[in-house]
Design a protein around this motif. Structure first.
Motif, short mmCIF file in Angstrom:
data_model
loop_
_atom_site.label_atom_id
_atom_site.label_comp_id
_atom_site.label_asym_id
_atom_site.label_seq_id
_atom_site.Cartn_x
_atom_site.Cartn_y
_atom_site.Cartn_z
N GLN A 103 -0.24 -31.72 20.24
CA GLN A 103 -1.62 -31.70 20.73
C GLN A 103 -2.22 -30.29 20.69
N VAL A 104 -1.41 -29.27 20.93
CA VAL A 104 -1.89 -27.88 20.86
C VAL A 104 -2.09 -27.49 19.40
N VAL A 105 -1.17 -27.87 18.55
CA VAL A 105 -1.31 -27.59 17.11
C VAL A 105 -2.61 -28.19 16.59
N ASN A 106 -2.92 -29.42 17.00
CA ASN A 106 -4.16 -30.06 16.55
C ASN A 106 -5.38 -29.28 17.01
N GLN A 107 -5.33 -28.73 18.22
CA GLN A 107 -6.44 -27.92 18.72
C GLN A 107 -6.56 -26.61 17.94
N LEU A 108 -5.42 -25.96 17.72
CA LEU A 108 -5.44 -24.65 17.06
C LEU A 108 -5.76 -24.74 15.57
N ASN A 109 -5.59 -25.90 14.97
CA ASN A 109 -5.84 -26.07 13.54
C ASN A 109 -7.29 -26.42 13.22
N GLN A 110 -8.20 -26.19 14.14
CA GLN A 110 -9.62 -26.45 13.88
C GLN A 110 -10.17 -25.38 12.93
N PRO A 111 -11.12 -25.75 12.07
CA PRO A 111 -11.64 -24.80 11.07
C PRO A 111 -12.29 -23.55 11.67
N ASN A 112 -12.79 -23.64 12.91
CA ASN A 112 -13.45 -22.48 13.53
C ASN A 112 -12.49 -21.57 14.28
N ILE A 113 -11.19 -21.85 14.20
CA ILE A 113 -10.20 -21.04 14.92
C ILE A 113 -9.35 -20.25 13.93
N ILE A 114 -9.30 -18.96 14.16
CA ILE A 114 -8.47 -18.05 13.37
C ILE A 114 -7.25 -17.72 14.21
N LEU A 115 -6.07 -17.90 13.64
CA LEU A 115 -4.82 -17.61 14.34
C LEU A 115 -4.26 -16.29 13.83
N MET A 116 -4.07 -15.35 14.74
CA MET A 116 -3.47 -14.06 14.39
C MET A 116 -2.20 -13.89 15.21
N GLN A 117 -1.13 -13.54 14.51
CA GLN A 117 0.15 -13.37 15.20
C GLN A 117 0.72 -12.00 14.90
N GLY A 118 1.14 -11.34 15.97
CA GLY A 118 1.86 -10.08 15.84
C GLY A 118 3.32 -10.33 16.16
N ASP A 119 4.17 -10.19 15.17
CA ASP A 119 5.61 -10.38 15.37
C ASP A 119 6.24 -9.03 15.68
N TRP A 120 6.58 -8.84 16.94
CA TRP A 120 7.09 -7.56 17.41
C TRP A 120 8.60 -7.54 17.43
N THR A 121 9.23 -8.37 16.60
CA THR A 121 10.68 -8.38 16.50
C THR A 121 11.18 -7.01 16.07
N GLN A 122 10.47 -6.41 15.15
CA GLN A 122 10.73 -5.04 14.70
C GLN A 122 9.56 -4.17 15.17
N ALA A 123 9.79 -2.89 15.31
CA ALA A 123 8.73 -1.96 15.71
C ALA A 123 7.55 -2.08 14.73
N ASP A 124 6.33 -2.05 15.27
CA ASP A 124 5.14 -2.21 14.46
C ASP A 124 4.01 -1.41 15.11
N THR A 125 3.48 -0.43 14.41
CA THR A 125 2.45 0.44 15.00
C THR A 125 1.14 -0.30 15.26
N VAL A 126 0.79 -1.26 14.42
CA VAL A 126 -0.45 -2.03 14.65
C VAL A 126 -0.35 -2.78 15.97
N ILE A 127 0.79 -3.43 16.20
CA ILE A 127 0.98 -4.17 17.45
C ILE A 127 1.04 -3.21 18.63
N GLU A 128 1.74 -2.10 18.47
CA GLU A 128 1.84 -1.12 19.56
C GLU A 128 0.46 -0.60 19.96
N GLN A 129 -0.37 -0.28 18.98
CA GLN A 129 -1.72 0.21 19.28
C GLN A 129 -2.57 -0.86 19.95
#
Length: 175
Positions: A103-129
């Protein structure tokens, strides 16, 4: 699985029939087999009638790009940000209990929703900032941005489906 269940119930019926004919079959054995059959039937019903547990594979995540959030928001898009890490137990719990639910996937998959994910498994300056600008030290972190909430709606660390529903309903542009 259905064949195994049928064999189990056939065995229970056969044992009951044999016991009524005078065979020395312990009643506890019959009860235990019947109980196992009921448990197994419950598992089969849950699997066959449950939700699509692979629905999350349809999510269209793009890497976190904080500089693009305002651009998307100006186009009346809703941006859902998820900062996660493989080693983060609460992140994995949020995925299993909320973000990967059909049900959440169906909500998030709407055309007007942009999904951005920061994977901080490894150090990442973009995520840190980004996290520094949010004044947040660690994961999990989720935020919903929209033209109604250009600074975003921060979600709780421990997500519930109602949190996603509420944030997305608040973020909808009023046309």
């Amino acid at each position: 699985m259905m064949i195994l269940l049928a064999v189990l119930f056939t065995a229970v019926v056969g044992l009951i029939w044999a016991k009524t004919k005078g065979k020395a079959i312990p009643t506890l054995v019959i009860i235990m087999l019947a109980f196992m059959g009921l448990c197994f039937a419950g598992v089969i019903a849950f699997i066959n009638k449950g939700e699509d547990y692979l629905a999350y594979q349809a999510l269209r995540w793009q890497p976190l790009q904080p500089d693009k959030i305002a651009q998307y928001v100006s186009q009346d898009k809703i941006v859902f940000v998820d900062i996660t890490a493989d080693w983060c137990v609460p992140c994995q719990t949020n995925k299993a209990n909320v973000l990967h639910r059909e049900q959440v996937v169906n909500q998030l998959n709407q055309p007007n929703i942009i999904l951005m994910q920061g994977d901080w498994t490894q150090a990442d300056t973009v995520i840190e900032q980004y996290m520094g600008l949010q004044s947040v030290a660690g994961t999990p972190f989720n935020k919903v941005y929209s033209s109604v909430y250009p600074n975003g709606i921060e979600l709780p660390k421990v997500l519930m489906i109602k949190d996603i529903n509420y944030a997305l309903s608040l973020a909808q542009p009023h046309n």
